[in-house]
Design a protein around this motif. Structure first.
Motif, mmCIF file in Angstrom:
data_model
loop_
_atom_site.group_PDB
_atom_site.id
_atom_site.type_symbol
_atom_site.label_atom_id
_atom_site.label_comp_id
_atom_site.label_asym_id
_atom_site.label_seq_id
_atom_site.Cartn_x
_atom_site.Cartn_y
_atom_site.Cartn_z
ATOM 1 N N ARG A 723 -12.778 3.910 3.067
ATOM 2 C CA ARG A 723 -13.959 3.307 2.397
ATOM 3 C C ARG A 723 -14.416 1.903 2.961
ATOM 4 N NH1 ARG A 723 -10.106 4.858 -2.524
ATOM 5 N NH2 ARG A 723 -11.357 6.402 -3.627
ATOM 6 N N LEU A 724 -13.586 1.485 3.911
ATOM 7 C CA LEU A 724 -13.935 0.425 4.783
ATOM 8 C C LEU A 724 -14.946 0.825 5.572
ATOM 9 C CD1 LEU A 724 -13.466 -2.545 5.493
ATOM 10 C CD2 LEU A 724 -11.883 -2.007 7.356
ATOM 11 N N ALA A 725 -14.917 2.044 6.195
ATOM 12 C CA ALA A 725 -15.902 2.267 6.838
ATOM 13 C C ALA A 725 -17.061 2.758 6.359
ATOM 14 C CB ALA A 725 -15.460 3.605 7.797
ATOM 15 N N ALA A 726 -16.988 2.927 5.173
ATOM 16 C CA ALA A 726 -18.270 3.501 4.256
ATOM 17 C C ALA A 726 -18.672 2.121 3.625
ATOM 18 C CB ALA A 726 -17.819 4.467 3.244
ATOM 19 N N GLY A 727 -18.351 1.046 4.017
ATOM 20 C CA GLY A 727 -18.647 -0.308 3.416
ATOM 21 C C GLY A 727 -18.039 -0.875 2.027
ATOM 22 N N HIS A 728 -17.251 -0.031 1.455
ATOM 23 C CA HIS A 728 -16.566 -0.554 0.419
ATOM 24 C C HIS A 728 -15.416 -1.526 0.541
ATOM 25 C CE1 HIS A 728 -17.957 3.550 -1.691
ATOM 26 N NE2 HIS A 728 -19.074 2.611 -1.123
ATOM 27 N N ARG A 729 -15.796 -2.791 1.184
ATOM 28 C CA ARG A 729 -14.842 -3.735 1.807
ATOM 29 C C ARG A 729 -13.939 -4.315 0.702
ATOM 30 N NH1 ARG A 729 -14.131 -8.949 2.808
ATOM 31 N NH2 ARG A 729 -13.280 -9.627 4.738
ATOM 32 N N GLU A 730 -14.181 -4.540 -0.556
ATOM 33 C CA GLU A 730 -13.270 -5.063 -1.313
ATOM 34 C C GLU A 730 -12.302 -4.198 -1.967
ATOM 35 O OE1 GLU A 730 -13.080 -8.168 -2.037
ATOM 36 O OE2 GLU A 730 -14.780 -8.690 -0.615
ATOM 37 N N GLU A 731 -12.823 -2.919 -2.020
ATOM 38 C CA GLU A 731 -12.133 -1.813 -2.619
ATOM 39 C C GLU A 731 -10.972 -1.444 -1.571
ATOM 40 O OE1 GLU A 731 -12.233 2.632 -4.804
ATOM 41 O OE2 GLU A 731 -14.236 1.504 -3.958
ATOM 42 N N ALA A 732 -11.511 -1.412 -0.442
ATOM 43 C CA ALA A 732 -10.432 -0.883 0.729
ATOM 44 C C ALA A 732 -9.356 -2.161 0.820
ATOM 45 C CB ALA A 732 -11.174 -0.770 2.073
ATOM 46 N N LEU A 733 -9.749 -3.315 0.893
ATOM 47 C CA LEU A 733 -8.732 -4.507 0.990
ATOM 48 C C LEU A 733 -7.788 -4.702 -0.209
ATOM 49 C CD1 LEU A 733 -10.952 -7.317 2.552
ATOM 50 C CD2 LEU A 733 -8.958 -6.170 3.632
ATOM 51 N N GLU A 734 -8.125 -4.412 -1.367
ATOM 52 C CA GLU A 734 -7.408 -4.386 -2.310
ATOM 53 C C GLU A 734 -6.178 -3.210 -2.290
ATOM 54 O OE1 GLU A 734 -7.553 -3.523 -7.214
ATOM 55 O OE2 GLU A 734 -9.443 -3.547 -6.208
ATOM 56 N N THR A 735 -6.486 -2.076 -1.803
ATOM 57 C CA THR A 735 -5.637 -0.989 -1.662
ATOM 58 C C THR A 735 -4.660 -1.481 -0.538
ATOM 59 O OG1 THR A 735 -7.194 0.779 -2.278
ATOM 60 C CG2 THR A 735 -5.339 1.463 -1.122
ATOM 61 N N ALA A 736 -5.319 -2.250 0.532
ATOM 62 C CA ALA A 736 -4.224 -2.513 1.877
ATOM 63 C C ALA A 736 -3.429 -3.501 1.276
ATOM 64 C CB ALA A 736 -5.249 -2.673 2.943
ATOM 65 N N ASP A 737 -3.767 -4.576 0.704
ATOM 66 C CA ASP A 737 -3.211 -5.674 0.426
ATOM 67 C C ASP A 737 -1.674 -5.217 -0.530
ATOM 68 O OD1 ASP A 737 -4.597 -7.274 1.860
ATOM 69 O OD2 ASP A 737 -5.727 -7.936 0.048
ATOM 70 N N ARG A 738 -2.303 -4.176 -1.393
ATOM 71 C CA ARG A 738 -1.419 -3.690 -2.189
ATOM 72 C C ARG A 738 0.031 -2.960 -1.408
ATOM 73 N NH1 ARG A 738 -1.013 1.133 -4.541
ATOM 74 N NH2 ARG A 738 -3.237 1.559 -3.974
ATOM 75 N N LEU A 739 -0.623 -2.227 -0.702
ATOM 76 C CA LEU A 739 0.451 -1.213 0.187
ATOM 77 C C LEU A 739 1.188 -2.182 1.120
ATOM 78 C CD1 LEU A 739 -2.130 1.506 1.259
ATOM 79 C CD2 LEU A 739 -0.049 1.782 -0.300
ATOM 80 N N CYS A 740 0.581 -3.381 1.769
ATOM 81 C CA CYS A 740 1.387 -4.286 2.588
ATOM 82 C C CYS A 740 2.445 -5.030 1.767
ATOM 83 C CB CYS A 740 0.404 -5.012 3.251
ATOM 84 S SG CYS A 740 -0.572 -4.271 4.680
ATOM 85 N N ALA A 741 2.390 -5.130 0.591
ATOM 86 C CA ALA A 741 3.262 -6.191 -0.224
ATOM 87 C C ALA A 741 4.246 -4.950 -0.793
ATOM 88 C CB ALA A 741 2.397 -6.807 -1.348
ATOM 89 N N ASP A 742 3.940 -3.854 -0.621
ATOM 90 C CA ASP A 742 5.153 -2.699 -1.438
ATOM 91 C C ASP A 742 6.326 -2.661 -0.380
ATOM 92 O OD1 ASP A 742 6.636 -0.628 -2.652
ATOM 93 O OD2 ASP A 742 4.873 0.490 -2.835
#
Length: 891
Positions: A723-742
């Motif tokens: 999704r980041l590569a497709a330009g959906h930056r906010e959606e990608a970062l939301e998922t990444a942040d959640r995973l890093c906090a788990d």
């Protein structure tokens, strides 16, 4: 040593044949040994002890080699031996003692003429004569050696009593050697207790493989050691059987094949045993032997059920005492010598056609009633009584042993002749189990339906309640496997829940005897839960089996559970734990051999996926190939295993830079009732990766939009990257942040999520934050050597890695063994000019001293440059440094 023929002088000496018949010299001669006789030093050394004990007994079956052994020993003794071969026609003690005195006289033992008097008559003996004989023998300087061959033909109790009298009172003047098939009526216990007896018994008389090979060689037959061992095993080392086999093999064009495959029921061996053993028995004993020949082992009660004879016990004990090829197993259980059993079965079929199946049927029902399940199964199958055989298996809760354990293949073969005429719930359950084991799902599911219908009609009476509960519990086990193979998690949950209720209705002893039942139920349930993406619930079921102690019946389920747990760990990003469990599962797969379990090869597949993440692409391909060889092969494959195969295979194709080949292998080759969310997500992620490689970023994002949620952290991390590569930056970062906090996710997830955040920061013009995130990812990835995410992270991340602040974190491990999707191996720090000069001379095969001289520097300076080169190239040796430099284009 042959005895002298004193028959003409016998009457004058006072101990002639009481009937006036001449003595036959053959009865007093030491038997000659044939040219093929094999001298066995271990036995003759044992027989030498006969000179130190009053009594020696050589006790063995007909044809065991007793007589020739003692004859060879006597001939080599170097002193006279009195030899008497007894015959069945001898009439009473008087006749016996007349022959004994003649044998002693022939060996130079008797006193002067008239010292003893005569035995008295054919059936009577003068006690004074026996006393005088004992007294004469007791006064000798050197003991007389008396061999009584075939002593089992002397059946009169008074003869044994008189012989004991003479032996006892002769003291050290007599050494008595009895060659017999049965134990004589002497007080043997007293001699044994006083250590005054030498014994050589049937087991010791058996030929060893080496002795058998010697015997065969003397017949012109030279066999490999393995063939000789096999012949000894079949004949149990029986001397006559070996000799007769060798004589028959001499007439064969292929002696080795003949000795391996000869039919014991026909020919000279059969003639010998039928005449020497069976023919000597009364009719009722012959009938008993024929009927028990269908059994591997038997006791008095089982023999009675086959013969109807209440005296079966005494008859069997008598046969055993007679060494009539009936072997005592202890606790009143017996077995026939293998060759003897073969011959008797052939004789039974000829004498009573059609009786054999009925005997098997009686044996099966008796053994089933007494809990001897393996034997009952074998006899039920031999009788064609499939209702009995299947009922035995199901009532014992042993249906799982068609699926796992060391006897699975044997049970499958046993039921291979099960025909369509047999009916009943147990029969249908066996058919279903065989179908599931062979991945014939259509037929297996139909048989499960038929079994359920039979059980629904079964009477719920107290007499059948336990049996019905066992059948329903067996049905639940097979239902759980069917649910797993068809990808039906709800069906698996229902089956295991039903099994939990039924466990209280079957005897606890049955459950304790079948640990595989619970292991299989939880294994199949855990696999179905993995397929459904219920990883926490799956882990609970799988761990229970994986932690079971080692047992042959649960070994395959444990291996299967370890593979599934490794997959759960991998999908959670925990590569180190996934690798440990997968290695344990793979080792179990290699050591188990035999029938493949549904999850066979899953451990290798997880290891292949880990190898791809580490950029060890050749190893990944080798593991995929190994998994293909160890799996169940054609048929309906296990869904979880095939989904993991698709995952690892697709990732490998992408890592090799072949996206066109990745898409076809990304979809599991299974037909299931319910699709797996993580397997479906892996297929979509592979398709998205292919579209990204083609530059179609929008289409890649659309593929992911078709996924319901993000099943599993690994899928979520990879989806965020797409999704980041497709330009959906906010959606990608939301998922990444959640995973890093788990805290529950491992490096395989958090490293990918952190790289998404680093790429986003770099693209947003914040290289400082990107470097910090990249440093964090390097630190986390280094322990697991997690290289692939960095290779797949794009050119922006590659440029950041080349920056000096990060090269120390990447040095020594961030280099793949494969081509890395077409890119050269990463170089985390550029070589200096002097280092390039040193590297160039390395490529010319120059030594350290030669490089130092050529560059006008010290050897220590060259060594320092070499250490720096090795660190920057991530290698440890000269040859690897040159190879890596060529790959990088530095040479």
């Amino acid at each position: 040593m042959a005895a002298r023929d004193d028959s003409a002088r016998g009457p004058a000496l006072g101990y002639a044949d009481p009937l006036g018949e001449p003595f036959l010299r053959t009865r007093f001669a030491v038997p000659a040994r044939p040219a093929t006789f094999v001298r066995r030093p271990r036995l003759t050394a044992h027989l030498d002890q006969a000179l130190d004990t009053p009594l020696t007994m050589v006790n063995g079956a007909a044809g065991a080699g007793k007589t020739l052994l003692v004859a060879d020993w006597a001939a080599r003794l170097g002193r006279p031996v009195a030899w008497l071969t007894n015959e069945a026609g001898d009439q009473g003690p008087g006749m016996f003692w007349a022959h004994v005195l003649h044998a002693l006289h022939g060996a130079g033992t008797p006193p002067p003429v008239g010292a003893f008097g005569s035995p008295g008559g054919p059936c009577t003996v003068d006690q004074r004569m026996l006393a005088r004989l004992a007294d004469e023998l007791s006064g000798r300087d050197r003991p007389a050696v008396l061999v009584l061959d075939e002593f089992d033909r002397q059946t009169a109790p008074e003869t044994a009593e008189q012989l004991e009298f003479v032996l006892h009172h002769a003291g050290p003047g007599l050494r008595l050697i009895l060659v017999t098939r049965t134990e004589p009526l002497l007080p043997l216990h007293r001699y044994r207790a006083a250590a005054a007896m030498t014994e050589i018994r049937n087991q010791e008389l058996a030929f060893t493989p080496e002795e058998a090979a010697d015997l065969l060689a003397r017949h012109g037959l030279r066999l490999p050691a393995g063939a000789a061992r096999a012949l000894v095993e079949r004949t149990r080392g029986w001397a006559a059987g070996l000799r007769l086999s060798a004589l028959a093999a001499q007439q064969s064009a292929d002696p080795e094949t003949y000795l391996k495959e000869f039919e014991a029921g026909h020919g000279t061996i059969a003639d010998f045993l039928l005449a020497e053993v069976v023919g000597r028995q009364p009719p009722e004993t012959q009938d008993l032997l024929l009927r028990v020949s269908v059994l591997d082992r038997f006791g008095p009660e089982l023999a009675q059920s086959l013969t109807g004879r209440p005296d079966a016990g005494p008859l069997l004990a008598g046969l055993c005492r007679q060494n009539a090829f009936v072997e005592d197993l202890g606790h009143s259980w017996y077995r026939l010598h293998p060759l003897f059993g073969e011959i008797l079965r052939v004789h039974l079929r000829a004498r009573s056609p059609g009786l054999e199946p009925e005997l098997h049927r009686r044996a099966a029902r008796w053994l089933r009633a007494h809990g001897a399940v393996p034997e009952a199964l074998a006899h039920g199958a031999a009788a064609g009584d499939w209702e009995c055989a299947a009922g035995t298996l199901v009532d014992d809760l042993a249906i799982g042993r068609l699926l796992t354990g060391p006897r699975a293949d044997g049970l499958t073969e046993l039921f291979s002749a099960l025909g369509p005429e047999a009916t009943g719930a147990a029969v249908e359950l066996v058919r279903a189990a065989r179908g599931l084991a062979e991945y014939d799902l259509d037929h297996a599911l139909a048989h499960l339906d038929h079994a359920l219908a039979h059980l629904g009609r079964a009477a719920e009476s107290p007499a059948t309640g336990a049996a019905t509960a066992a059948a329903r519990l067996s049905l639940a086990l097979l239902e759980s496997l069917a649910a797993r193979l068809t990808g039906s998690p709800d069906r698996a949950e229902q089956a295991v829940a039903a099994a939990a209720l039924l466990r209280h209705e079957v005897p606890a002893r049955l459950l304790a005897r079948h640990p595989e039942l619970t292991a299989l139920l939880h294994t199949h349930l855990g696999s179905a839960r993995v397929w459904a993406g219920h990883f926490d619930a799956a882990r609970a079921a799988l761990t229970e089996v994986a932690e079971l102690p080692g047992d042959a019946l649960t070994e395959l389920p444990r291996e299967d559970c370890l593979g599934h747990l490794a997959l759960i760990d991998y999908l959670g990003g925990r590569l180190d734990r996934a690798e440990r469990r997968a290695l344990a599962a793979a080792d179990a797969t290699r050591s188990c051999g035999g029938r493949p379990f549904p999850g066979a090869g899953l451990g290798q597949l997880v290891l292949a996926a880990v190898a791809v993440d580490r950029d060890e692409l050749e190893r990944a391909q080798a593991l995929l190939d190994e998994a293909a060889e160890s799996g169940p092969g054609a048929g309906a494959p296990d869904p979880v295993t095939e989904a993991c195969r698709a995952l690892a295979g697709a990732r490998l194709r992408l890592a090799l830079g072949d996206p066109a080949a990745a898409a076809p292998v990304a979809d599991p080759a299974v037909r299931t009732h319910v699709s797996s969310p993580w397997a479906r997500a892996n297929t979509a992620l592979t398709a998205a990766a292919v579209l990204l490689a083609e530059g179609r970023t929008g289409a890649a994002a659309e593929v992911l939009d078709g996924i319901d949620g993000l099943p599993g952290p690994l899928c979520a991390a990879e989806a965020a990257s797409v999704r980041l590569a497709a330009g959906h930056r906010e959606e990608a970062l939301e998922t990444a942040d959640r995973l890093c906090a788990d805290a529950r996710t491992g490096p395989g997830v958090t490293v990918r999520a952190t790289l998404v955040r680093a790429r986003a920061a770099a693209e947003a013009g914040d290289p400082g934050t990107a470097r910090k995130l990249l440093a964090r990812a390097l630190l986390e990835a280094r322990r697991d050597r997690l290289r692939r995410p960095f290779l797949d992270a794009g050119p922006g991340i590659r440029r950041l890695l080349d920056a000096p602040p990060l090269h120390g974190l990447a040095a020594g491990w961030l280099y793949g063994d494969g081509p890395g999707a077409g890119s050269p191996p990463l170089l985390v720090e550029e070589l200096s000019g002097r280092e390039r000069e040193v590297l160039g001379r390395l490529a010319q095969m120059m030594s350290t001293q030669e490089i130092a001289a050529d560059l006008y520097v010290s050897v220590n300076t060259v060594k320092t440059h070499l250490k720096s080169i090795y660190r920057k190239l991530g290698v440890g040796r000269r040859g690897d440094a040159v190879r890596r430099a060529r790959e990088r284009g530095l040479l």
